[in-house]
Design a protein around this motif. Structure first.
Motif, PDB file in Angstrom:
ATOM      1  N   MET A 162       0.841  -1.204   0.000  1.00  0.00           N
ATOM      2  CA  MET A 162       0.000   0.000   0.000  1.00  0.00           C
ATOM      3  C   MET A 162       0.872   1.248   0.000  1.00  0.00           C
ATOM      4  O   MET A 162       1.901   1.302   0.670  1.00  0.00           O
ATOM      5  N   GLY A 163       0.445   2.263  -0.723  1.00  0.00           N
ATOM      6  CA  GLY A 163       1.117   3.545  -0.714  1.00  0.00           C
ATOM      7  C   GLY A 163       0.419   4.523   0.211  1.00  0.00           C
ATOM      8  O   GLY A 163      -0.735   4.320   0.611  1.00  0.00           O
ATOM      9  N   TYR A 164       1.119   5.588   0.551  1.00  0.00           N
ATOM     10  CA  TYR A 164       0.576   6.608   1.433  1.00  0.00           C
ATOM     11  C   TYR A 164       0.788   7.980   0.772  1.00  0.00           C
ATOM     12  O   TYR A 164       1.783   8.184   0.074  1.00  0.00           O
ATOM     13  N   ALA A 195       4.492   5.445  -5.461  1.00  0.00           N
ATOM     14  CA  ALA A 195       4.304   5.280  -4.022  1.00  0.00           C
ATOM     15  C   ALA A 195       3.517   4.009  -3.722  1.00  0.00           C
ATOM     16  O   ALA A 195       3.836   3.270  -2.781  1.00  0.00           O
ATOM     17  N   VAL A 196       2.513   3.736  -4.556  1.00  0.00           N
ATOM     18  CA  VAL A 196       1.717   2.519  -4.392  1.00  0.00           C
ATOM     19  C   VAL A 196       2.573   1.293  -4.684  1.00  0.00           C
ATOM     20  O   VAL A 196       2.583   0.305  -3.924  1.00  0.00           O
ATOM     21  N   GLU A 197       3.312   1.344  -5.769  1.00  0.00           N
ATOM     22  CA  GLU A 197       4.126   0.199  -6.193  1.00  0.00           C
ATOM     23  C   GLU A 197       5.217  -0.138  -5.176  1.00  0.00           C
ATOM     24  O   GLU A 197       5.474  -1.312  -4.894  1.00  0.00           O
ATOM     25  N   LYS A 198       5.857   0.917  -4.622  1.00  0.00           N
ATOM     26  CA  LYS A 198       6.997   0.707  -3.727  1.00  0.00           C
ATOM     27  C   LYS A 198       6.616   0.731  -2.243  1.00  0.00           C
ATOM     28  O   LYS A 198       7.504   0.616  -1.388  1.00  0.00           O
ATOM     29  N   ASN A 199       5.322   0.857  -1.950  1.00  0.00           N
ATOM     30  CA  ASN A 199       4.857   0.971  -0.560  1.00  0.00           C
ATOM     31  C   ASN A 199       5.523   2.143   0.169  1.00  0.00           C
ATOM     32  O   ASN A 199       5.987   2.009   1.300  1.00  0.00           O
ATOM     33  N   LYS A 200       5.572   3.275  -0.517  1.00  0.00           N
ATOM     34  CA  LYS A 200       6.224   4.449   0.018  1.00  0.00           C
ATOM     35  C   LYS A 200       5.199   5.539   0.373  1.00  0.00           C
ATOM     36  O   LYS A 200       4.028   5.471  -0.001  1.00  0.00           O
ATOM     37  N   TRP A 201       5.705   6.549   1.067  1.00  0.00           N
ATOM     38  CA  TRP A 201       4.880   7.681   1.485  1.00  0.00           C
ATOM     39  C   TRP A 201       5.289   8.901   0.659  1.00  0.00           C
ATOM     40  O   TRP A 201       6.430   9.341   0.689  1.00  0.00           O
ATOM     41  N   LEU A 202       4.324   9.435  -0.092  1.00  0.00           N
ATOM     42  CA  LEU A 202       4.537  10.597  -0.943  1.00  0.00           C
ATOM     43  C   LEU A 202       3.886  11.823  -0.305  1.00  0.00           C
ATOM     44  O   LEU A 202       2.697  11.815   0.006  1.00  0.00           O
ATOM     45  N   VAL A 203       4.686  12.873  -0.135  1.00  0.00           N
ATOM     46  CA  VAL A 203       4.167  14.158   0.330  1.00  0.00           C
ATOM     47  C   VAL A 203       4.279  15.146  -0.823  1.00  0.00           C
ATOM     48  O   VAL A 203       5.379  15.422  -1.310  1.00  0.00           O
ATOM     49  N   LYS A 238      11.984  13.500  -2.507  1.00  0.00           N
ATOM     50  CA  LYS A 238      12.197  12.096  -2.156  1.00  0.00           C
ATOM     51  C   LYS A 238      10.922  11.496  -1.598  1.00  0.00           C
ATOM     52  O   LYS A 238      10.058  12.197  -1.074  1.00  0.00           O
ATOM     53  N   PHE A 239      10.822  10.168  -1.712  1.00  0.00           N
ATOM     54  CA  PHE A 239       9.764   9.446  -1.020  1.00  0.00           C
ATOM     55  C   PHE A 239      10.209   9.194   0.419  1.00  0.00           C
ATOM     56  O   PHE A 239      11.399   9.249   0.745  1.00  0.00           O
ATOM     57  N   ASN A 240       9.244   8.879   1.276  1.00  0.00           N
ATOM     58  CA  ASN A 240       9.534   8.537   2.667  1.00  0.00           C
ATOM     59  C   ASN A 240       9.145   7.091   2.925  1.00  0.00           C
ATOM     60  O   ASN A 240       8.184   6.579   2.349  1.00  0.00           O
ATOM     61  N   ASP A 241       9.915   6.449   3.797  1.00  0.00           N
ATOM     62  CA  ASP A 241       9.575   5.100   4.255  1.00  0.00           C
ATOM     63  C   ASP A 241       8.698   5.245   5.487  1.00  0.00           C
ATOM     64  O   ASP A 241       9.119   5.827   6.496  1.00  0.00           O
ATOM     65  N   ILE A 242       7.474   4.762   5.440  1.00  0.00           N
ATOM     66  CA  ILE A 242       6.522   4.947   6.519  1.00  0.00           C
ATOM     67  C   ILE A 242       7.013   4.337   7.820  1.00  0.00           C
ATOM     68  O   ILE A 242       6.634   4.765   8.915  1.00  0.00           O
ATOM     69  N   ASN A 243       7.886   3.344   7.755  1.00  0.00           N
ATOM     70  CA  ASN A 243       8.375   2.678   8.958  1.00  0.00           C
ATOM     71  C   ASN A 243       9.785   3.110   9.348  1.00  0.00           C
ATOM     72  O   ASN A 243      10.352   2.589  10.299  1.00  0.00           O
ATOM     73  N   GLU A 244      10.334   4.055   8.612  1.00  0.00           N
ATOM     74  CA  GLU A 244      11.683   4.514   8.902  1.00  0.00           C
ATOM     75  C   GLU A 244      11.693   5.352  10.171  1.00  0.00           C
ATOM     76  O   GLU A 244      10.822   6.201  10.387  1.00  0.00           O
ATOM     77  N   LYS A 271      -9.801   1.296  -4.026  1.00  0.00           N
ATOM     78  CA  LYS A 271      -9.282  -0.036  -4.388  1.00  0.00           C
ATOM     79  C   LYS A 271      -8.375  -0.612  -3.305  1.00  0.00           C
ATOM     80  O   LYS A 271      -7.853  -1.723  -3.459  1.00  0.00           O
ATOM     81  N   GLY A 272      -8.174   0.130  -2.239  1.00  0.00           N
ATOM     82  CA  GLY A 272      -7.344  -0.345  -1.150  1.00  0.00           C
ATOM     83  C   GLY A 272      -5.857  -0.267  -1.425  1.00  0.00           C
ATOM     84  O   GLY A 272      -5.065  -0.938  -0.749  1.00  0.00           O
ATOM     85  N   LEU A 273      -5.459   0.579  -2.386  1.00  0.00           N
ATOM     86  CA  LEU A 273      -4.044   0.658  -2.783  1.00  0.00           C
ATOM     87  C   LEU A 273      -3.329   1.876  -2.200  1.00  0.00           C
ATOM     88  O   LEU A 273      -2.088   1.899  -2.163  1.00  0.00           O
ATOM     89  N   LEU A 274      -4.075   2.859  -1.762  1.00  0.00           N
ATOM     90  CA  LEU A 274      -3.483   4.115  -1.308  1.00  0.00           C
ATOM     91  C   LEU A 274      -4.223   4.607  -0.063  1.00  0.00           C
ATOM     92  O   LEU A 274      -5.446   4.477   0.026  1.00  0.00           O
ATOM     93  N   LYS A 275      -3.462   5.147   0.881  1.00  0.00           N
ATOM     94  CA  LYS A 275      -4.073   5.667   2.107  1.00  0.00           C
ATOM     95  C   LYS A 275      -3.630   7.106   2.337  1.00  0.00           C
ATOM     96  O   LYS A 275      -2.431   7.387   2.383  1.00  0.00           O
TER      97      LYS A 275
END
Length: 504
Positions: free
Chosen positions: A1-3, A165-173, A133-139, A209-213
């Motif tokens: 999931m992406g954010y 972001a969806v593909e890589k499970n990353k957080w986009l601001v 840059k993208f962010n790692d939600i768990n970083e 679709k449950g792919l982005l939050k």
């Protein structure tokens, strides 16, 4: 999931007027960074969000973060004391407006170095910069990178960032500044409302679709994503509902039977108790307005209802509504006092609060005055409409000394010799309904004309002024005329008193 986070810098008025409604259309919260010095100065309110709009944005479930105080210099260029002021005052100012606490800051000009970050993290838990840059939600870091946008940003490329972001499970601001419905005449950091809505619609499709939050910065404090956003947009109630019931007050909502954007909030005067209906309720419902009635516990003078509690109860029902507060005497005072918390148009008749230190002599039992001085509370952008008798000394002094310093541009509707019962005079002569409806429906204040000669209150009040001027014999004629129209104990007592002092 992406954010994804939709972040807005500078707290521009178009963020509130254009962007926020689009976000709510797609049920996606926004994060707005406010420049405290501009939000706190009326000189900037033509372009930047007002304190009320900040409060409203927070109450509607969106996020408020800091963007410093002045936004004039890069933080790397500030002296240590200047930097501390920018960081701490902006947080203190905004903490006073929102329901929680400010936990994040978007650094002005996205400029920083190691010493700036060290000082910033003494005040904030999260710092957003640029970086593309993208962010790692768990970083385990509280330094957040973002992708600033401009009017030259390519819509397709931004959608590809969301896809990544969806593909890589990353957080986009992604960062916006101004949103305009006329971007051709705007500066570099302005995006069109069409551009924004396209991104919101694209994101909503992925969400469904449950792919982005969508998340806010507050959701990421301590590097964990909360299970749900702290606030949600509440559905508009369709039935009568008690929206607050506490020791000192009762607030009841009545939905209109028709589709309308008019909401009339009325306040009980004296005597009054915790009742579900009261002053103005029948008028509001008969005119098919949404209605909220605010009642106090007997003899409490509304001292147990704080601005914060009122706003918390009422503001969710004010979204997308044309809101009016309305009351007489104590209720008139409340109409003005509480209007700033929800940016309502106040309609107040003979306003006063006898618990106020200047009027405590009116009370049989003392009531501690807990309300903040009117000049120091959030103000409505709509100056109140005040209906009163200029010859009533007490109300006149209260208006001049308490209300007008806070609202110098108030619309003063003077109804001479109507007394404290000015609304009763207007009702008895068939002009009250037209007056209120013209304000609510047409934003128009009509002239108040009626048959004063055959009004018992007018004759009584005119006689009172004559007595005050020691014109007793002339006063007797008007008192007798008042009693001939309608029996009144006040007129009888004054007539007896005047006759006792006058040789006939």
């Amino acid at each position: 999931m992406g954010y994804i986070t939709f972040s807005y810098d500078d707290g521009l008025k178009d963020n509130y007027e254009i962007a926020i409604p689009l976000h709510e259309k797609y049920s996606i919260p926004a994060s707005l960074a406010i420049i405290a010095g501009r939000a706190g100065s009326p000189d900037f309110w033509d372009k930047y969000m007002t304190p009320y709009q900040i409060v409203d944005t927070d109450m509607r479930g969106h996020e408020i973060v800091s963007h410093g105080v002045n936004h004039k210099s890069k933080y790397i260029d500030l002296l240590p004391d200047e930097l501390k002021y920018e960081l701490k005052y902006s947080k203190s100012f905004l903490d006073g407006l929102i329901s929680g606490n400010i936990k994040a800051i978007n650094l002005p000009f996205a400029s920083y170095n190691e010493s700036v970050l060290e000082e910033t993290f003494n005040t904030y838990e999260l710092v957003r910069v640029g970086g593309y840059k993208f962010n790692d939600i768990n970083e385990k870091t509280h330094l957040i990178y973002s992708h600033p946008l401009s009017k030259n940003s390519d819509l397709i490329k931004v959608k590809r960032l969301i896809d990544k972001a969806v593909e890589k499970n990353k957080w986009l601001v992604i960062v916006f500044h101004s949103i305009s419905d006329d971007p051709e005449n705007s500066n570099l950091y302005t995006n069109s409302d069409v551009f924004l809505e396209s991104l919101l619609a694209y994101s909503k499709d992925l969400m469904d679709k449950g792919l982005l939050k969508p998340i806010l910065f507050r959701d990421v404090i301590s590097t964990t994503v909360q299970s749900k956003i702290e606030k949600t947009l509440l559905p508009f109630p369709k039935e009568i509902e008690t929206i607050a019931d506490e020791e000192g007050y009762l607030i009841t909502f009545y939905p209109s039977k028709i589709n309308t954007n008019k909401l009339l909030i009325t306040f009980g005067g004296l005597p009054s108790t915790k009742a579900p209906k009261g002053f103005g309720s029948d008028f509001a419902l008969n005119n098919n307005y949404h209605h909220i009635f605010v009642a106090q516990s007997a003899n409490s003078q509304y001292q147990k209802l704080s601005l914060e509690e009122f706003r918390k109860a009422v503001l969710p029902l004010c979204i997308n509504m044309d809101v009016y507060t309305y009351g007489s005497s104590l209720g008139g005072y409340c109409a003005i006092y509480y209007s700033g918390a929800i940016n309502a148009q106040a309609i107040a008749a003979a306003p006063k609060n006898s618990a106020h230190p200047t009027l405590k002599h009116n009370l049989k039992e003392p009531v501690e005055f807990l309300h903040t001085n009117m000049i120091d509370i959030p103000k409505s952008e709509k100056p109140p409409i005040i209906i009163y008798d200029p010859y009533q000394r007490e109300e006149n002094n209260f208006i001049n000394n308490i209300i007008l310093p806070a609202y110098p541009n108030s619309s003063l509707v003077k109804v001479p010799y109507s007394g404290h019962l000015v609304l009763q005079v207007m009702k008895d002569h068939g002009i009250l309904k037209d007056f209120i409806n013209n304000v609510v429906e047409n934003n128009n204040i009509i002239e108040i004309n009626y048959d004063t000669d055959n009004c018992y209150i007018w004759n009584f009040e005119y006689a009172r002024v004559l007595v005050r001027e020691h014109k007793n014999e002339e006063a007797i004629a008007y008192l007798e005329k008042s009693l001939a129209i309608s029996n009144s104990k006040m007129a009888e007592r004054l007539l007896e008193k005047v006759k006792g002092k006058t040789k006939l």
